[in-house]
Design an enzyme around this catalytic site. Structure first.
Site, PDB file in Angstrom:
ATOM      1  N   ASP A  26       8.491  -3.628  -0.986  1.00 60.36           N
ATOM      2  CA  ASP A  26       8.059  -2.233  -1.152  1.00 60.36           C
ATOM      3  C   ASP A  26       8.842  -1.311  -0.228  1.00 60.36           C
ATOM      4  O   ASP A  26       9.164  -0.193  -0.595  1.00 60.36           O
ATOM      5  CB  ASP A  26       6.584  -2.093  -0.741  1.00 60.36           C
ATOM      6  CG  ASP A  26       5.615  -2.474  -1.839  1.00 60.36           C
ATOM      7  OD1 ASP A  26       5.978  -3.260  -2.714  1.00 60.36           O
ATOM      8  OD2 ASP A  26       4.482  -1.958  -1.792  1.00 60.36           O
ATOM      9  N   GLY A  31       0.861  -1.183   0.000  1.00 64.98           N
ATOM     10  CA  GLY A  31       0.000   0.000   0.000  1.00 64.98           C
ATOM     11  C   GLY A  31       0.893   1.227   0.000  1.00 64.98           C
ATOM     12  O   GLY A  31       1.746   1.379   0.875  1.00 64.98           O
ATOM     13  N   GLY A  50      16.345  10.148 -12.118  1.00 66.61           N
ATOM     14  CA  GLY A  50      16.222  11.088 -11.013  1.00 66.61           C
ATOM     15  C   GLY A  50      14.883  11.799 -10.990  1.00 66.61           C
ATOM     16  O   GLY A  50      13.839  11.156 -11.151  1.00 66.61           O
ATOM     17  N   ASP A  91       7.118   5.750  -3.701  1.00 66.25           N
ATOM     18  CA  ASP A  91       6.700   6.013  -2.316  1.00 66.25           C
ATOM     19  C   ASP A  91       7.907   6.417  -1.474  1.00 66.25           C
ATOM     20  O   ASP A  91       7.831   7.330  -0.643  1.00 66.25           O
ATOM     21  CB  ASP A  91       6.050   4.772  -1.701  1.00 66.25           C
ATOM     22  CG  ASP A  91       4.932   4.219  -2.572  1.00 66.25           C
ATOM     23  OD1 ASP A  91       4.291   5.012  -3.282  1.00 66.25           O
ATOM     24  OD2 ASP A  91       4.715   2.998  -2.544  1.00 66.25           O
TER      25      ASP A  91
HETATM   26  O1  KDG Z   1       3.621   1.920  -4.730  1.00 61.88           O
HETATM   27  C1  KDG Z   1       3.551   0.577  -4.371  1.00 61.88           C
HETATM   28  C2  KDG Z   1       2.108   0.220  -4.363  1.00 61.88           C
HETATM   29  O2  KDG Z   1       1.640   0.206  -5.663  1.00 61.88           O
HETATM   30  C3  KDG Z   1       1.805  -1.096  -3.758  1.00 61.88           C
HETATM   31  O3  KDG Z   1       2.301  -1.182  -2.461  1.00 61.88           O
HETATM   32  C4  KDG Z   1       0.346  -1.419  -3.781  1.00 61.88           C
HETATM   33  O4  KDG Z   1      -0.716   0.582  -3.045  1.00 61.88           O
HETATM   34  C5  KDG Z   1      -0.627  -0.300  -3.855  1.00 61.88           C
HETATM   35  C6  KDG Z   1      -1.512  -0.269  -5.005  1.00 61.88           C
HETATM   36  O5  KDG Z   1      -2.657   0.100  -4.824  1.00 61.88           O
HETATM   37  O6  KDG Z   1      -1.086  -0.596  -6.094  1.00 61.88           O
END
Ligand code: KDG
Length: 311
Positions: free
Chosen positions: A292, A32, A229, A256
């Site tokens: 992640d 997430g 970058g 993230d």
């Molecule tokens: O940025 C990583 C996310 O994509 C992963 O953890 C899952 O939040 C997520 C999603 O909804 O895809």
């Protein structure tokens, strides 16, 4: 008060080492985008909380246990006895290609509503982080996201919108119709090059989207460029930051981590160059390790990658 509040859907991620259709062992992880950002900041010692709905069962318990273990506050999480945990299957299809399959329709997290967020917003935080994933989950989650952004920006918090377009959840046109107005509440907008058009007019190029965002009161627009970058636009112009030259083994979660690094730099009072440096540093840690967020640094590890030379 808190340094950072974020909210959204935390998922249980089940990872296969090879193609899912071939079966084999799965490993269980917390995923997430918002949880990843919260963990990135908590590892650096910032006071951080995550809000959302999680299932009442063992999988919801697992999500809370992971967040707590990483030092993320979960005081304002709602447990949902009716709905299941959102799941995500992740397969390493080839060495370079990771694919995601969601089982999240009708999940506890997708039932997020304004009422779920009211206590967390009342408690307040210097920074409110939100992503373009949450408003794609349901009508109530979309309203909760808009309400939280508006409430936090009125109270003087720094609102950071991380676009995070998820093509498996909605179309680009549907995303643009929701995310462009949402960006008006933000001080910081983060988008990859191909996501930028989702917070502006259809087909508008980077300078046009950036100019319109800055006109609407956004202070910083961060365009992430992967291995190249990032660019940061403010009213003073544009500044570029190179990525650190690490070997990428898993790019999921890099965006993230970048956002977490930028916000950590903001909370530490760093100037734009320092915030960008911290952002690309966390991005480098994320891509250089599996998972992640598992590879993200503690504060005493921030300088570990400083002496890397390109090539
Ligand atoms: O940025 C990583 C996310 O994509 C992963 O953890 C899952 O939040 C997520 C999603 O909804 O895809």
């Amino acid at each position: 008060g808190l340094d950072l509040l974020t909210f959204g859907e935390a998922l249980v991620s089940l990872r296969a080492a090879g193609p899912l259709a071939a079966g084999g062992a799965l490993t269980m992880h917390l995923a997430g985008a918002e949880a990843n950002v919260a963990i990135g900041l908590a590892r650096l010692g910032h006071r951080t909380a995550w809000a959302g709905r999680v299932s009442e069962d063992e999988l919801g318990g697992y999500v809370l246990r992971e967040l707590r273990a990483e030092g993320v506050g979960v005081d304002h999480v709602t447990r949902d006895p009716e709905r299941p945990a959102g799941l995500m299957f992740l397969e390493r299809r080839t060495a370079d290609l990771t694919r995601v399959r969601y089982h999240r329709a009708g999940s506890a997290g997708s039932a997020l509503s304004v009422e779920d967020l009211r206590p967390a917003l009342a408690a307040g935080a210097h920074v409110l982080h939100l992503t373009g994933i949450t408003p794609a989950l349901s009508d109530s989650a979309r309203e909760a996201t808009r309400w939280a952004a508006e409430t936090a920006s009125r109270s003087g918090a720094l609102v950071c919108l991380d676009v995070n377009h998820r093509a498996r959840l909605w179309t680009r046109d549907a995303a643009r119709a929701v995310l462009t107005p949402l960006a008006g509440y933000a001080s910081v907008v983060v988008a990859s090059e191909d996501e930028l058009e989702l917070v502006g007019e259809p087909g508008a190029d980077e300078p046009a989207v950036v100019a319109a965002l800055l006109d609407r009161g956004v202070e910083t627009v961060l365009v992430t460029l992967g291995a190249d970058g990032a660019r940061a636009y403010t009213r003073d112009g544009v500044r570029e930051a190179a990525a650190l030259p690490v070997t990428a083994v898993d790019t999921v979660g890099a965006g993230d981590a970048f956002t977490a690094g930028y916000l950590s730099g903001h909370l530490d009072g760093l100037d734009l160059a320092g915030r960008l440096r911290r952002a690309v540093t966390l991005g480098a840690f994320a891509v250089a390790g599996h998972g992640d967020w598992e590879a993200l640094p503690r504060r005493d590890e921030l300088s570990l990658l400083d002496d890397l030379q390109p090539g």
